[in-house]
Design a protein around this motif. Structure first.
Motif, PDB file in Angstrom:
ATOM      1  N   ALA A 196     121.136   8.413   1.017  1.00 24.77           N
ATOM      2  CA  ALA A 196     120.944   9.852   1.206  1.00 24.77           C
ATOM      3  C   ALA A 196     120.929  10.213   2.691  1.00 24.77           C
ATOM      4  N   PHE A 197     120.314   9.362   3.497  1.00 25.82           N
ATOM      5  CA  PHE A 197     120.263   9.629   4.939  1.00 25.82           C
ATOM      6  C   PHE A 197     121.653   9.537   5.564  1.00 25.82           C
ATOM      7  N   VAL A 198     122.391   8.494   5.233  1.00 26.34           N
ATOM      8  CA  VAL A 198     123.719   8.318   5.822  1.00 26.34           C
ATOM      9  C   VAL A 198     124.641   9.452   5.407  1.00 26.34           C
ATOM     10  N   ASP A 199     124.530   9.891   4.157  1.00 22.63           N
ATOM     11  CA  ASP A 199     125.393  10.970   3.670  1.00 22.63           C
ATOM     12  C   ASP A 199     124.934  12.349   4.127  1.00 22.63           C
ATOM     13  N   GLY A 200     123.677  12.447   4.580  1.00 18.33           N
ATOM     14  CA  GLY A 200     123.140  13.756   4.910  1.00 18.33           C
ATOM     15  C   GLY A 200     122.749  13.922   6.362  1.00 18.33           C
ATOM     16  N   ALA A 201     121.564  13.424   6.737  1.00 18.75           N
ATOM     17  CA  ALA A 201     120.987  13.752   8.043  1.00 18.75           C
ATOM     18  C   ALA A 201     121.540  12.940   9.198  1.00 18.75           C
ATOM     19  N   LEU A 202     122.302  11.872   8.932  1.00 20.67           N
ATOM     20  CA  LEU A 202     122.742  11.003  10.020  1.00 20.67           C
ATOM     21  C   LEU A 202     123.581  11.752  11.049  1.00 20.67           C
ATOM     22  N   ASP A 203     124.481  12.613  10.603  1.00 22.35           N
ATOM     23  CA  ASP A 203     125.353  13.328  11.544  1.00 22.35           C
ATOM     24  C   ASP A 203     124.560  14.157  12.549  1.00 22.35           C
ATOM     25  N   GLY A 204     123.454  14.722  12.121  1.00 23.86           N
ATOM     26  CA  GLY A 204     122.665  15.552  13.021  1.00 23.86           C
ATOM     27  C   GLY A 204     121.440  14.860  13.572  1.00 23.86           C
ATOM     28  N   TYR A 205     121.389  13.541  13.429  1.00 21.01           N
ATOM     29  CA  TYR A 205     120.181  12.815  13.816  1.00 21.01           C
ATOM     30  C   TYR A 205     119.861  12.972  15.297  1.00 21.01           C
ATOM     31  N   ASP A 206     120.879  12.952  16.139  1.00 18.80           N
ATOM     32  CA  ASP A 206     120.646  13.033  17.580  1.00 18.80           C
ATOM     33  C   ASP A 206     119.968  14.352  17.960  1.00 18.80           C
ATOM     34  N   ALA A 207     120.344  15.433  17.305  1.00 16.27           N
ATOM     35  CA  ALA A 207     119.780  16.745  17.623  1.00 16.27           C
ATOM     36  C   ALA A 207     118.464  17.008  16.907  1.00 16.27           C
ATOM     37  N   GLY A 208     118.277  16.411  15.720  1.00 18.56           N
ATOM     38  CA  GLY A 208     117.122  16.765  14.909  1.00 18.56           C
ATOM     39  C   GLY A 208     116.002  15.762  14.871  1.00 18.56           C
ATOM     40  N   ARG A 209     116.190  14.583  15.441  1.00 22.34           N
ATOM     41  CA  ARG A 209     115.210  13.512  15.233  1.00 22.34           C
ATOM     42  C   ARG A 209     113.854  13.801  15.871  1.00 22.34           C
ATOM     43  N   ASP A 210     113.791  14.702  16.840  1.00 20.86           N
ATOM     44  CA  ASP A 210     112.513  15.024  17.475  1.00 20.86           C
ATOM     45  C   ASP A 210     111.803  16.204  16.820  1.00 20.86           C
TER      46      ASP A 210
ATOM     47  N   ARG B 246     127.525   1.783  10.397  1.00 23.82           N
ATOM     48  CA  ARG B 246     128.833   1.462  10.955  1.00 23.82           C
ATOM     49  C   ARG B 246     129.970   1.891  10.038  1.00 23.82           C
ATOM     50  N   LEU B 247     129.693   1.977   8.746  1.00 24.05           N
ATOM     51  CA  LEU B 247     130.708   2.456   7.819  1.00 24.05           C
ATOM     52  C   LEU B 247     130.872   3.972   7.903  1.00 24.05           C
ATOM     53  N   HIS B 248     129.874   4.624   8.452  1.00 23.88           N
ATOM     54  CA  HIS B 248     129.920   6.082   8.617  1.00 23.88           C
ATOM     55  C   HIS B 248     130.805   6.416   9.818  1.00 23.88           C
ATOM     56  N   PRO B 249     131.531   7.521   9.775  1.00 26.48           N
ATOM     57  CA  PRO B 249     132.337   7.895  10.944  1.00 26.48           C
ATOM     58  C   PRO B 249     131.488   7.959  12.199  1.00 26.48           C
ATOM     59  N   PRO B 250     131.971   7.414  13.323  1.00 23.60           N
ATOM     60  CA  PRO B 250     131.173   7.395  14.541  1.00 23.60           C
ATOM     61  C   PRO B 250     130.895   8.798  15.056  1.00 23.60           C
ATOM     62  N   GLY B 251     129.793   8.910  15.748  1.00 24.14           N
ATOM     63  CA  GLY B 251     129.403  10.201  16.300  1.00 24.14           C
ATOM     64  C   GLY B 251     128.073  10.068  16.999  1.00 24.14           C
ATOM     65  N   PRO B 252     127.602  11.119  17.659  1.00 21.38           N
ATOM     66  CA  PRO B 252     126.335  11.033  18.397  1.00 21.38           C
ATOM     67  C   PRO B 252     125.134  10.755  17.505  1.00 21.38           C
ATOM     68  N   GLY B 253     125.168  11.222  16.236  1.00 22.68           N
ATOM     69  CA  GLY B 253     124.057  10.945  15.335  1.00 22.68           C
ATOM     70  C   GLY B 253     123.956   9.471  15.013  1.00 22.68           C
ATOM     71  N   ALA B 254     125.066   8.857  14.655  1.00 25.29           N
ATOM     72  CA  ALA B 254     125.076   7.436  14.333  1.00 25.29           C
ATOM     73  C   ALA B 254     124.705   6.606  15.551  1.00 25.29           C
ATOM     74  N   GLU B 255     125.174   7.021  16.728  1.00 22.74           N
ATOM     75  CA  GLU B 255     124.853   6.278  17.945  1.00 22.74           C
ATOM     76  C   GLU B 255     123.358   6.351  18.256  1.00 22.74           C
TER      77      GLU B 255
END
Length: 485
Positions: free
Chosen positions: A214-228, A257-266
């Motif tokens: 659920a996290f990888v499919d949902g919040a991972l893309d915005g993790y960099d902006a929303g994690r705080d 790593r299977l998720h498309p790369p981006g700032p959230g995954a990084e």
């Protein structure tokens, strides 16, 4: 019939990506899977983590049973129980996952006892993404700063592909009766304080894997902006599963790593890196939960709750979420109810205890160990030492988090405070993080009576910061202590 092998479970309570399980099944022998409950060790575990352990063991038992196996529950010291079990079953080989930190000493005792009894013992890697024994700086010393550690690890890391769970885990025809999970008393009875934990968490490997998906499919893309932002569902919720080994870090890494790369995954990969760094530190300083990594901090002039009634009262207020500082209180109440706390809030409440209240970081660590479902032997002490300024790569002691400014920045509408400090819920956003600045009319309109329905702050925050800086000025800076001492 082929003699069985013994599989010793600890913080690897899963059937997916478990190298020890795969090796045991791959031997072609029946597998006697066992978890050993050591009363002395478990007595040190916190109530929330014991509750989570019970759920994880139930889940593991079901997963093994679905594959024809059985989880044997035994009590005692592993160095005594495992050789006795191997002798009783005629097992010549014990498999287990390798631990890091203080538990590694237990492995040495188990290995000696088994070898003395003519049995083999094999410890398999897989609890971490890297081997802390082999990753060093160019000068051969342990890493002390995260950025170069992560730069080296990210550049060289190849954890491999997660191992699938065996389709069958054949059990021996005969096993000792063992003990029942209920007999260990891992769950609270009277009073039953775990209602919030049950409402928040579903324990076990399957639930953890569903959270990961659920996290990888949902919040991972915005993790960099929303994690705080504790007011948003922007984090993974995977810490309890990693702490008990319901998921392997390699599974989490592979899913990202299977998720498309981006700032959230990084950004999330770096969080996995911080976990690796914490265990790297623990490997080189197994007493990290007891001693400051910066030796001068052992002489810090802490206020002692055991001898000072005012400090004892302040500590009690911090634990209950009654400090009068809303962002701190929200975090402490969320911790008690859910068994977890948002990472940004952890830093703020820890800074408040250590710097504004001048209470030893080990006191806060002990409370977190008791109340966190994700109480982790590496992450927890590393985090507390980082905030206190006494660890490696630490926030300098003079960096004192302002809990009001932190609340206004990361909970700007006050949603997090409204959820956990409902007596302030009717205050407008500009006042909810600083209710003591509201006028009598504004307080009355919100139904707030400071000192009655909600406490006044324990101290003036600005004065508390100055007192912390004055205390720090009494120390002499020095090198990191020798981690082997």
């Amino acid at each position: 019939m082929t003699d069985p092998v013994v599989l010793w479970f600890r913080r690897d309570l899963r059937v997916e990506d478990n190298p020890a399980l795969v090796a045991a099944v791959g031997s072609g022998a029946p597998v006697a899977a066992v978890y050993v409950h050591d009363d002395a060790r478990e007595a040190l575990a916190g109530g929330a983590s014991r509750w989570a352990l019970a759920g994880a063991l139930e889940s593991l038992g079901r997963a093994l049973a679905e594959r024809g196996g059985r989880l044997l529950l035994l009590r005692g010291e592993a160095a005594t129980v495992l050789p006795a079990l191997a002798r009783q079953l005629g097992a010549g080989h014990v498999h287990a996952m390798r631990a890091v930190g203080p538990e590694a000493r237990e492995e040495e005792a188990v290995a000696r006892a088994l070898e003395g009894a003519g049995r083999r013992c094999t410890f398999h890697d897989g609890a971490l993404l890297h081997d802390p024994r082999s990753l060093t700086t160019r000068t051969g010393t342990p890493y002390r700063v995260f950025t170069p550690f992560w730069g080296t690890l990210a550049r060289t890391l190849d954890p491999g592909t997660p191992l699938p769970a065996p389709a069958r885990v054949p059990a021996p025809e005969s096993l000792p009766e063992g003990e029942t999970l209920a007999a260990w008393g891992l769950r609270p009875r009277d009073p039953d304080w775990a209602g919030g934990l049950r409402a928040t968490w579903t324990c076990g490997e399957a639930a953890a894997r569903a959270r990961l998906a659920a996290f990888v499919d949902g919040a991972l893309d915005g993790y960099d902006a929303g994690r705080d932002r504790p007011d948003r569902p922007a984090t993974s919720g995977l810490a309890p599963a990693l702490a008990l080994g319901e998921l392997s870090p390699r599974e989490v890494w592979a899913a990202c790593r299977l998720h498309p790369p981006g700032p959230g995954a990084e950004a999330f990969s770096r969080q996995l890196g911080w976990r690796e760094f914490s265990y790297h530190l623990l490997h080189h300083a197994p007493d990290m939960a007891r001693r400051s990594l910066r030796a001068p901090f052992e002489a810090f002039p802490w206020r002692d709750p055991a001898t000072d009634p005012d400090t004892a009262a302040a500590l009690a207020a911090w634990r209950r979420g009654r400090t009068g500082v809303p962002f701190v209180d929200a975090g402490m109440r969320a911790l008690w109810h859910t068994g977890t706390m948002h990472n940004r809030v952890r830093m703020v409440v820890a800074s408040f205890l250590v710097k504004h209240l001048l209470i030893d970081w080990r006191v806060g660590l002990a409370w977190f160990d008791d109340t966190l479902v994700d109480a982790d032997p590496a992450n927890n002490p590393a985090g507390w030492q980082w905030v206190a300024g006494c660890g490696v790569d630490a926030a300098p002691y003079f960096r004192v988090f302002n809990p009001v400014a932190q609340g206004e920045k990361f909970d700007p509408d006050g949603a997090y405070v409204r959820q956990w400090v409902p007596e302030l819920a009717r205050l407008p956003a500009p006042l909810i993080h600083r209710p003591w600045t509201a006028s009598p009319v504004e307080l009355a309109a919100a139904g707030v009576r400071l000192g009655e329905t909600y406490p006044r702050p324990l101290l003036d925050l600005a004065q508390g910061r100055l007192r912390a800086l004055a205390a720090h000025a009494t120390l002499r800076e020095g090198p990191f202590r020798d981690s082997n001492n």
